[in-house]
Design a protein around this motif. Sequence first.
Motif, PDB file in Angstrom:
ATOM      1  N   TYR A 148       4.548   0.428   0.230  1.00 24.18           N
ATOM      2  CA  TYR A 148       4.032  -0.570  -1.163  1.00 24.18           C
ATOM      3  C   TYR A 148       5.966  -0.368  -2.633  1.00 24.18           C
ATOM      4  O   TYR A 148       6.568   0.559  -2.255  1.00 24.18           O
ATOM      5  N   TYR A 149       5.621  -2.301  -2.834  1.00 29.28           N
ATOM      6  CA  TYR A 149       6.999  -1.882  -3.505  1.00 29.28           C
ATOM      7  C   TYR A 149       7.150  -1.293  -4.626  1.00 29.28           C
ATOM      8  O   TYR A 149       6.973  -1.491  -5.585  1.00 29.28           O
ATOM      9  N   PHE A 150       8.939  -0.833  -5.295  1.00 27.46           N
ATOM     10  CA  PHE A 150       8.781   0.061  -5.769  1.00 27.46           C
ATOM     11  C   PHE A 150      10.437  -0.545  -6.510  1.00 27.46           C
ATOM     12  O   PHE A 150      10.894  -1.027  -5.895  1.00 27.46           O
ATOM     13  N   VAL A 151      10.164  -0.883  -7.636  1.00 33.27           N
ATOM     14  CA  VAL A 151      11.491  -0.783  -8.335  1.00 33.27           C
ATOM     15  C   VAL A 151      12.247  -0.163  -9.605  1.00 33.27           C
ATOM     16  O   VAL A 151      11.104  -0.723 -11.391  1.00 33.27           O
ATOM     17  N   HIS A 152      12.378   0.900  -9.758  1.00 27.17           N
ATOM     18  CA  HIS A 152      12.187   1.529 -10.797  1.00 27.17           C
ATOM     19  C   HIS A 152      13.736   3.113 -10.804  1.00 27.17           C
ATOM     20  O   HIS A 152      13.589   3.476  -9.711  1.00 27.17           O
ATOM     21  N   SER A 153      13.901   2.924 -12.193  1.00 24.32           N
ATOM     22  CA  SER A 153      15.145   3.996 -12.664  1.00 24.32           C
ATOM     23  C   SER A 153      14.020   5.816 -12.739  1.00 24.32           C
ATOM     24  O   SER A 153      15.103   6.847 -13.062  1.00 24.32           O
ATOM     25  N   PHE A 196       4.410   1.743  -8.263  1.00 27.19           N
ATOM     26  CA  PHE A 196       4.867   0.988  -7.889  1.00 27.19           C
ATOM     27  C   PHE A 196       4.412  -1.051  -8.148  1.00 27.19           C
ATOM     28  O   PHE A 196       3.650  -0.821  -9.373  1.00 27.19           O
ATOM     29  N   HIS A 197       4.279  -1.647  -7.845  1.00 27.98           N
ATOM     30  CA  HIS A 197       4.125  -3.407  -7.880  1.00 27.98           C
ATOM     31  C   HIS A 197       3.360  -3.683  -6.855  1.00 27.98           C
ATOM     32  O   HIS A 197       2.835  -4.611  -6.009  1.00 27.98           O
ATOM     33  N   PRO A 198       1.701  -3.539  -6.870  1.00 35.17           N
ATOM     34  CA  PRO A 198       0.875  -4.230  -5.866  1.00 35.17           C
ATOM     35  C   PRO A 198       1.055  -5.594  -6.629  1.00 35.17           C
ATOM     36  O   PRO A 198       0.292  -5.647  -4.994  1.00 35.17           O
ATOM     37  N   GLU A 199       1.275  -5.830  -6.927  1.00 36.49           N
ATOM     38  CA  GLU A 199       1.521  -7.514  -7.276  1.00 36.49           C
ATOM     39  C   GLU A 199       2.517  -8.404  -6.202  1.00 36.49           C
ATOM     40  O   GLU A 199       2.776  -9.222  -6.129  1.00 36.49           O
ATOM     41  N   ASP A 203      -0.506  -7.365   1.041  1.00 36.39           N
ATOM     42  CA  ASP A 203      -1.991  -7.171   1.797  1.00 36.39           C
ATOM     43  C   ASP A 203      -2.500  -6.053   1.121  1.00 36.39           C
ATOM     44  O   ASP A 203      -3.603  -5.710   0.792  1.00 36.39           O
ATOM     45  N   ALA A 204      -1.856  -4.944   1.406  1.00 32.67           N
ATOM     46  CA  ALA A 204      -1.952  -3.642   1.109  1.00 32.67           C
ATOM     47  C   ALA A 204      -2.002  -3.310  -0.581  1.00 32.67           C
ATOM     48  O   ALA A 204      -3.078  -3.237  -1.081  1.00 32.67           O
ATOM     49  N   GLY A 205      -1.099  -4.882  -1.230  1.00 28.66           N
ATOM     50  CA  GLY A 205      -1.800  -4.362  -2.612  1.00 28.66           C
ATOM     51  C   GLY A 205      -2.313  -5.508  -3.013  1.00 28.66           C
ATOM     52  O   GLY A 205      -3.661  -4.690  -3.600  1.00 28.66           O
ATOM     53  N   ALA A 206      -3.124  -6.279  -2.457  1.00 24.86           N
ATOM     54  CA  ALA A 206      -4.258  -7.155  -2.461  1.00 24.86           C
ATOM     55  C   ALA A 206      -5.386  -6.278  -2.837  1.00 24.86           C
ATOM     56  O   ALA A 206      -6.282  -6.377  -2.952  1.00 24.86           O
ATOM     57  N   HIS A 207      -4.487  -6.135  -1.316  1.00 25.50           N
ATOM     58  CA  HIS A 207      -6.426  -4.855  -1.277  1.00 25.50           C
ATOM     59  C   HIS A 207      -6.640  -3.316  -2.264  1.00 25.50           C
ATOM     60  O   HIS A 207      -7.597  -3.686  -2.329  1.00 25.50           O
TER      61      HIS A 207
END
Length: 216
Positions: A148-153, A196-199, A203-207
């Motif tokens: 999954y895609y993360f962007v954070h501090s 994390f950012h599901p958007e 496909d994993a985020g959409a699921h």
Amino acid sequence: MTSAGSAKKVVVLDYGFGNVRSAERALARAGADVEITRDYDTAMNADGLLVPGVGAFAACMEGLRAARGDWIVGRRLSGGRPVMGICVGMQILFAHGVEHGVASEGLDEWPGTVEPLKADIVPHMGWNTVEAPADSELFRGLDADERYYFVHSYAVHDWSLETANPAMRAPRVTWATHGAPFVAAVENGALWATQFHPEKSGDAGAHLLKNWIGTL
């Protein structure tokens, strides 16, 4: 009320902090009827409310209060109406956030403090795996090694909320690791959230979003 067989109505709360268009597209892809708004009645009456968030904890809280988002979230949850937070939209659900040594009050739906990541490389930006509970509804049908895609501090490193009532299901907490373990997602009754950012997670985020919509 949503009639049987029709798409669930999901409002993306537009309070000035968050990529609302990306969230709108992802939710529509997952099968929801989506509207971006800060209108109180529309947000209150939707089947689901999604609270995005980017930027600083304190600024997000200020924007949320200006849009009466704190009232909307609190009133929905008091009535058992589903709410989902994403990224800083998850962080502001906790009691406090500490940035640059300054503490700010959050929505206090969960105890805990959002603090700097305990890692050599910050921000945590990119793809990472998570460790979800076996009974997770949010991650149902997804492989354990999915990324999954993360962007954070900043993140929450300690989870303290449990339930003493055996009739109530304890919160299901998902963890990820960047330097040290941190809370990556929570499922707690009507309130769900992801760090994390599901958007942005393909496909994993959409699921995952489809799983949430399926509970509305």
